[in-house]
Design an enzyme around this catalytic site. Structure first.
Site, PDB file in Angstrom:
ATOM      1  N   LYS A  13       0.838  -1.215   0.000  1.00  0.00           N
ATOM      2  CA  LYS A  13       0.000   0.000   0.000  1.00  0.00           C
ATOM      3  C   LYS A  13       0.865   1.253   0.000  1.00  0.00           C
ATOM      4  CE  LYS A  13      -2.116  -1.151   3.865  1.00  0.00           C
ATOM      5  NZ  LYS A  13      -1.451  -2.456   4.140  1.00  0.00           N
ATOM      6  N   ARG A  88     -10.185   1.002   8.053  1.00  0.00           N
ATOM      7  CA  ARG A  88      -9.766  -0.363   8.364  1.00  0.00           C
ATOM      8  C   ARG A  88     -10.879  -1.166   8.998  1.00  0.00           C
ATOM      9  NH1 ARG A  88      -3.978   0.387   8.618  1.00  0.00           N
ATOM     10  NH2 ARG A  88      -2.985  -1.617   8.932  1.00  0.00           N
ATOM     11  N   ARG A 127      11.644  -5.629   4.490  1.00  0.00           N
ATOM     12  CA  ARG A 127      11.622  -4.258   5.028  1.00  0.00           C
ATOM     13  C   ARG A 127      12.516  -4.151   6.267  1.00  0.00           C
ATOM     14  NH1 ARG A 127       5.884  -1.846   5.649  1.00  0.00           N
ATOM     15  NH2 ARG A 127       5.688  -3.354   7.318  1.00  0.00           N
ATOM     16  N   ARG A 136      10.301  -1.507  12.525  1.00  0.00           N
ATOM     17  CA  ARG A 136       9.045  -1.229  13.227  1.00  0.00           C
ATOM     18  C   ARG A 136       8.817  -2.293  14.298  1.00  0.00           C
ATOM     19  NH1 ARG A 136       4.611  -0.263   8.524  1.00  0.00           N
ATOM     20  NH2 ARG A 136       3.395  -1.483   9.982  1.00  0.00           N
ATOM     21  N   ARG A 147      -1.718  -9.000  12.948  1.00  0.00           N
ATOM     22  CA  ARG A 147      -2.170  -7.998  11.969  1.00  0.00           C
ATOM     23  C   ARG A 147      -2.964  -8.660  10.843  1.00  0.00           C
ATOM     24  NH1 ARG A 147       3.610  -5.790  10.825  1.00  0.00           N
ATOM     25  NH2 ARG A 147       2.703  -4.564   9.125  1.00  0.00           N
TER      26      ARG A 147
HETATM   27  P1  AP5 Z   1       4.744  -1.632   1.911  1.00  0.00           P
HETATM   28  O1  AP5 Z   1       4.487  -0.771   0.736  1.00  0.00           O
HETATM   29  O2  AP5 Z   1       5.369  -1.018   3.121  1.00  0.00           O
HETATM   30  O3  AP5 Z   1       3.392  -2.399   2.340  1.00  0.00           O
HETATM   31  P2  AP5 Z   1       2.139  -1.893   3.162  1.00  0.00           P
HETATM   32  O4  AP5 Z   1       0.952  -2.562   2.578  1.00  0.00           O
HETATM   33  O5  AP5 Z   1       2.134  -0.391   3.229  1.00  0.00           O
HETATM   34  O6  AP5 Z   1       2.493  -2.551   4.549  1.00  0.00           O
HETATM   35  P3  AP5 Z   1       2.383  -2.054   6.060  1.00  0.00           P
HETATM   36  O7  AP5 Z   1       3.086  -3.127   6.837  1.00  0.00           O
HETATM   37  O8  AP5 Z   1       2.866  -0.665   6.236  1.00  0.00           O
HETATM   38  O9  AP5 Z   1       0.848  -2.140   6.262  1.00  0.00           O
HETATM   39  P4  AP5 Z   1       0.019  -2.184   7.562  1.00  0.00           P
HETATM   40  O10 AP5 Z   1      -1.347  -2.041   7.055  1.00  0.00           O
HETATM   41  O11 AP5 Z   1       0.297  -3.369   8.408  1.00  0.00           O
HETATM   42  O12 AP5 Z   1       0.636  -0.963   8.402  1.00  0.00           O
HETATM   43  P5  AP5 Z   1       0.140   0.488   8.779  1.00  0.00           P
HETATM   44  O13 AP5 Z   1       1.347   1.321   8.885  1.00  0.00           O
HETATM   45  O14 AP5 Z   1      -0.988   0.920   7.915  1.00  0.00           O
HETATM   46  O15 AP5 Z   1       5.610  -2.877   1.421  1.00  0.00           O
HETATM   47  C1  AP5 Z   1       6.088  -3.861   2.326  1.00  0.00           C
HETATM   48  C2  AP5 Z   1       7.436  -4.418   1.814  1.00  0.00           C
HETATM   49  O16 AP5 Z   1       7.205  -5.105   0.584  1.00  0.00           O
HETATM   50  C3  AP5 Z   1       8.490  -3.346   1.523  1.00  0.00           C
HETATM   51  O17 AP5 Z   1       9.750  -3.865   1.835  1.00  0.00           O
HETATM   52  C4  AP5 Z   1       8.348  -3.130  -0.001  1.00  0.00           C
HETATM   53  O18 AP5 Z   1       9.558  -2.688  -0.576  1.00  0.00           O
HETATM   54  C5  AP5 Z   1       7.968  -4.517  -0.477  1.00  0.00           C
HETATM   55  N1  AP5 Z   1       7.097  -4.520  -1.668  1.00  0.00           N
HETATM   56  C6  AP5 Z   1       6.025  -3.699  -1.904  1.00  0.00           C
HETATM   57  N2  AP5 Z   1       5.449  -4.006  -3.091  1.00  0.00           N
HETATM   58  C7  AP5 Z   1       6.163  -5.045  -3.608  1.00  0.00           C
HETATM   59  C8  AP5 Z   1       6.047  -5.825  -4.811  1.00  0.00           C
HETATM   60  N3  AP5 Z   1       5.070  -5.578  -5.713  1.00  0.00           N
HETATM   61  N4  AP5 Z   1       6.925  -6.825  -5.009  1.00  0.00           N
HETATM   62  C9  AP5 Z   1       7.908  -7.082  -4.089  1.00  0.00           C
HETATM   63  N5  AP5 Z   1       8.079  -6.386  -2.936  1.00  0.00           N
HETATM   64  C10 AP5 Z   1       7.212  -5.373  -2.694  1.00  0.00           C
HETATM   65  O19 AP5 Z   1      -0.498   0.249  10.239  1.00  0.00           O
HETATM   66  C11 AP5 Z   1       0.321  -0.103  11.335  1.00  0.00           C
HETATM   67  C12 AP5 Z   1      -0.529  -0.144  12.602  1.00  0.00           C
HETATM   68  O20 AP5 Z   1      -1.064   1.168  12.878  1.00  0.00           O
HETATM   69  C13 AP5 Z   1      -1.773  -1.046  12.568  1.00  0.00           C
HETATM   70  O21 AP5 Z   1      -1.467  -2.400  12.869  1.00  0.00           O
HETATM   71  C14 AP5 Z   1      -2.628  -0.396  13.653  1.00  0.00           C
HETATM   72  O22 AP5 Z   1      -2.170  -0.730  14.954  1.00  0.00           O
HETATM   73  C15 AP5 Z   1      -2.378   1.090  13.425  1.00  0.00           C
HETATM   74  N6  AP5 Z   1      -3.323   1.683  12.463  1.00  0.00           N
HETATM   75  C16 AP5 Z   1      -3.022   2.243  11.264  1.00  0.00           C
HETATM   76  N7  AP5 Z   1      -4.128   2.673  10.650  1.00  0.00           N
HETATM   77  C17 AP5 Z   1      -5.162   2.372  11.469  1.00  0.00           C
HETATM   78  C18 AP5 Z   1      -6.561   2.548  11.356  1.00  0.00           C
HETATM   79  N8  AP5 Z   1      -7.128   3.091  10.260  1.00  0.00           N
HETATM   80  N9  AP5 Z   1      -7.342   2.100  12.387  1.00  0.00           N
HETATM   81  C19 AP5 Z   1      -6.803   1.552  13.483  1.00  0.00           C
HETATM   82  N10 AP5 Z   1      -5.481   1.350  13.648  1.00  0.00           N
HETATM   83  C20 AP5 Z   1      -4.668   1.752  12.641  1.00  0.00           C
END
Ligand code: AP5
Length: 190
Positions: A13, A88, A127, A136, A147
């Protein structure tokens, strides 16, 4: 353009949102990044969110809804935004509908990145390997499992929610990064 990008942890994402920002002159609004900044700054929201995030649990709906409601009012979001990690839960999606209606804004599309769960641990490990020792706290197998469970139970229902509104565009998130970007652009232009 106003978009949502949806997918499980590690689906890409953040990676794809960054590409869309460049191409469409919009801002990336990542609730995960905003919450991590709040944790680092030890604000009241950050103190509430810190342990929940480290365990891979969701921060309460009202906290993230308030953050997003304020953020999309800011000047840099005038031209549009991509919501990364929000909504979410169905409650967050309903709250977003209300906020957008109040501000007379509409969503253009919801992009879903479809990936097999089996590759997500590899992506998260990748990552971690690139984090220069600053990984992280939720990028470990135990928190990732949590998650993923939270995603399946609370976030995946949004796929049907937005499909029902005619907004869903699903793309193959398993392809190389540039190919995923091409597919997203194709889906947005269709
Ligand atoms: P990356 O682009 O970082 O993936 P991502 O989908 O953004 O992954 P996240 O781990 O950041 O998502 P998340 O939803 O768990 O975390 P968030 O920060 O939103 O890519 C990942 C890796 O893969 C990288 O190394 C990249 O280079 C590689 N990659 C990408 N695309 C690729 C491809 N096509 N091929 C190969 N490699 C690739 O949330 C974290 C926490 O915050 C949650 O658990 C929760 O506690 C809280 N939170 C956030 N938002 C909310 C909400 N709305 N409500 C409640 N709690 C929330």
């Amino acid at each position: 353009m106003r978009l949502i990008i949806l997918g499980p942890p590690g689906a890409g994402k953040g990676t794809q949102a960054a590409k869309l920002v460049e191409r469409h002159d919009i801002v990336q609004l990542s609730t995960g990044d905003m919450l991590r900044a709040a944790v680092a700054a030890e604000t009241p929201v950050g103190l509430e969110a810190r342990d929940l995030m480290a365990r891979g649990e969701l921060v309460p709906d009202e906290v993230v809804v308030a953050i997003i409601s304020d953020r999309i009012e800011e000047n840099d979001a005038r031209n549009g935004f991509i919501l990364d990690g929000f909504p979410r839960t169905v409650a967050q999606a309903n709250a977003l509908d209300t906020i957008l209606a109040q501000k007379r804004m509409e969503l253009d599309a919801v992009v879903e990145l479809k990936v097999n769960e089996s590759i997500l641990l590899d992506r998260v490990n990748h990552r971690v390997s690139q984090s220069n020792g600053n990984a992280r706290p939720d990028d470990n197998p135990e928190a990732l499992k949590k998650r993923l469970g939270v995603y399946r139970e609370q976030t995946a229902p949004l796929i049907a929610f937005y499909d029902g509104k005619g907004l869903l565009r699903s793309v193959d998130g398993m392809a190389p990064v540039e190919e995923v970007t091409r597919q997203i652009e194709g889906a947005l232009n269709a």
